[in-house]
Design a protein around this motif. Structure first.
Motif, PDB file in Angstrom:
ATOM      1  N   ARG A   1     -57.535 -20.799  18.731  1.00  0.00           N
ATOM      2  CA  ARG A   1     -57.849 -22.230  18.638  1.00  0.00           C
ATOM      3  C   ARG A   1     -59.231 -22.532  19.203  1.00  0.00           C
ATOM      4  NH1 ARG A   1     -51.865 -24.251  20.448  1.00  0.00           N
ATOM      5  NH2 ARG A   1     -50.935 -24.138  18.377  1.00  0.00           N
ATOM      6  N   GLU A   2     -59.586 -21.893  20.309  1.00  0.00           N
ATOM      7  CA  GLU A   2     -60.910 -22.100  20.900  1.00  0.00           C
ATOM      8  C   GLU A   2     -62.007 -21.574  19.981  1.00  0.00           C
ATOM      9  OE1 GLU A   2     -60.799 -20.353  24.791  1.00  0.00           O
ATOM     10  OE2 GLU A   2     -59.427 -21.886  25.562  1.00  0.00           O
ATOM     11  N   ALA A   3     -61.775 -20.422  19.365  1.00  0.00           N
ATOM     12  CA  ALA A   3     -62.769 -19.859  18.439  1.00  0.00           C
ATOM     13  C   ALA A   3     -62.944 -20.755  17.221  1.00  0.00           C
ATOM     14  CB  ALA A   3     -62.341 -18.455  18.003  1.00  0.00           C
ATOM     15  N   LYS A   4     -61.835 -21.280  16.717  1.00  0.00           N
ATOM     16  CA  LYS A   4     -61.904 -22.172  15.562  1.00  0.00           C
ATOM     17  C   LYS A   4     -62.663 -23.454  15.913  1.00  0.00           C
ATOM     18  CE  LYS A   4     -58.058 -23.988  14.058  1.00  0.00           C
ATOM     19  NZ  LYS A   4     -56.766 -24.272  13.426  1.00  0.00           N
ATOM     20  N   LYS A   5     -62.402 -23.979  17.095  1.00  0.00           N
ATOM     21  CA  LYS A   5     -63.095 -25.189  17.541  1.00  0.00           C
ATOM     22  C   LYS A   5     -64.593 -24.926  17.682  1.00  0.00           C
ATOM     23  CE  LYS A   5     -63.165 -28.467  21.372  1.00  0.00           C
ATOM     24  NZ  LYS A   5     -62.599 -28.803  22.687  1.00  0.00           N
ATOM     25  N   SER A   6     -64.948 -23.785  18.278  1.00  0.00           N
ATOM     26  CA  SER A   6     -66.362 -23.427  18.443  1.00  0.00           C
ATOM     27  C   SER A   6     -67.052 -23.240  17.099  1.00  0.00           C
ATOM     28  CB  SER A   6     -66.495 -22.144  19.254  1.00  0.00           C
ATOM     29  OG  SER A   6     -66.017 -22.333  20.550  1.00  0.00           O
TER      30      SER A   6
ATOM     31  N   GLN B   1     -67.748 -26.645  15.634  1.00  0.00           N
ATOM     32  CA  GLN B   1     -68.851 -27.272  16.361  1.00  0.00           C
ATOM     33  C   GLN B   1     -70.186 -26.671  15.941  1.00  0.00           C
ATOM     34  OE1 GLN B   1     -67.666 -26.730  20.440  1.00  0.00           O
ATOM     35  NE2 GLN B   1     -66.569 -28.683  20.513  1.00  0.00           N
ATOM     36  N   ALA B   2     -70.223 -25.351  15.733  1.00  0.00           N
ATOM     37  CA  ALA B   2     -71.457 -24.696  15.302  1.00  0.00           C
ATOM     38  C   ALA B   2     -71.847 -25.138  13.891  1.00  0.00           C
ATOM     39  CB  ALA B   2     -71.297 -23.182  15.358  1.00  0.00           C
ATOM     40  N   VAL B   3     -70.865 -25.219  13.000  1.00  0.00           N
ATOM     41  CA  VAL B   3     -71.146 -25.665  11.630  1.00  0.00           C
ATOM     42  C   VAL B   3     -71.679 -27.093  11.643  1.00  0.00           C
ATOM     43  CG1 VAL B   3     -70.036 -26.297   9.441  1.00  0.00           C
ATOM     44  CG2 VAL B   3     -69.532 -24.093  10.496  1.00  0.00           C
ATOM     45  N   PHE B   4     -71.055 -27.959  12.416  1.00  0.00           N
ATOM     46  CA  PHE B   4     -71.504 -29.344  12.512  1.00  0.00           C
ATOM     47  C   PHE B   4     -72.913 -29.416  13.090  1.00  0.00           C
ATOM     48  CE2 PHE B   4     -71.613 -33.488  14.712  1.00  0.00           C
ATOM     49  CZ  PHE B   4     -71.427 -34.316  13.614  1.00  0.00           C
ATOM     50  N   GLY B   5     -73.174 -28.624  14.137  1.00  0.00           N
ATOM     51  CA  GLY B   5     -74.497 -28.611  14.757  1.00  0.00           C
ATOM     52  C   GLY B   5     -75.579 -28.144  13.791  1.00  0.00           C
ATOM     53  N   TRP B   6     -75.307 -27.065  13.068  1.00  0.00           N
ATOM     54  CA  TRP B   6     -76.293 -26.567  12.097  1.00  0.00           C
ATOM     55  C   TRP B   6     -76.509 -27.569  10.967  1.00  0.00           C
ATOM     56  CZ3 TRP B   6     -79.877 -23.021  12.246  1.00  0.00           C
ATOM     57  CH2 TRP B   6     -79.790 -22.017  13.203  1.00  0.00           C
TER      58      TRP B   6
END
Length: 101
Positions: free
Chosen positions: A64-69, A72-77
């Motif tokens: 779940r933490e990896a999926k959340k990260s 977040q990375a996709v949104f940031g990029w």
């Protein structure tokens, strides 16, 4: 558990009626028997089952933490790429690519 205690309690109620204590005991024994059967069917009736469940919970938490990260990375990029694409579009529209030569 084989259900012998449950059968004995049920026979007591058939013989002389059921009082509250016997009914509670029946419910408790039935619950324990059902839980034991469910754990056996799931393969969680051995001593190592508690450790296995703890490891599975840790694994699920990490997933779940990896999926959340990742999201977040996709949104940031995506947020970083929008201005870059807009600036590139403006540069092409206003002919600024000629200026770079």
């Amino acid at each position: 558990m084989t259900g012998a205690i449950l059968a004995q309690l049920l026979s007591q109620t058939a013989e002389g009626g059921a009082d509250l204590i016997v009914l509670r005991a029946i419910a408790e024994e039935a619950g324990e028997l059902g839980a034991s059967r469910a754990l056996t069917r799931l393969g969680l009736d051995d001593p190592a089952a508690a450790k296995d469940m703890a490891e599975l919970r840790e694994l699920l938490t990490a997933w779940r933490e990896a999926k959340k990260s990742m999201w977040q990375a996709v949104f940031g990029w995506t947020l970083k790429m929008v201005p870059v694409i807009l600036m590139a579009g403006f540069a092409l529209k206003f002919g600024l690519h000629e200026f770079a030569k």
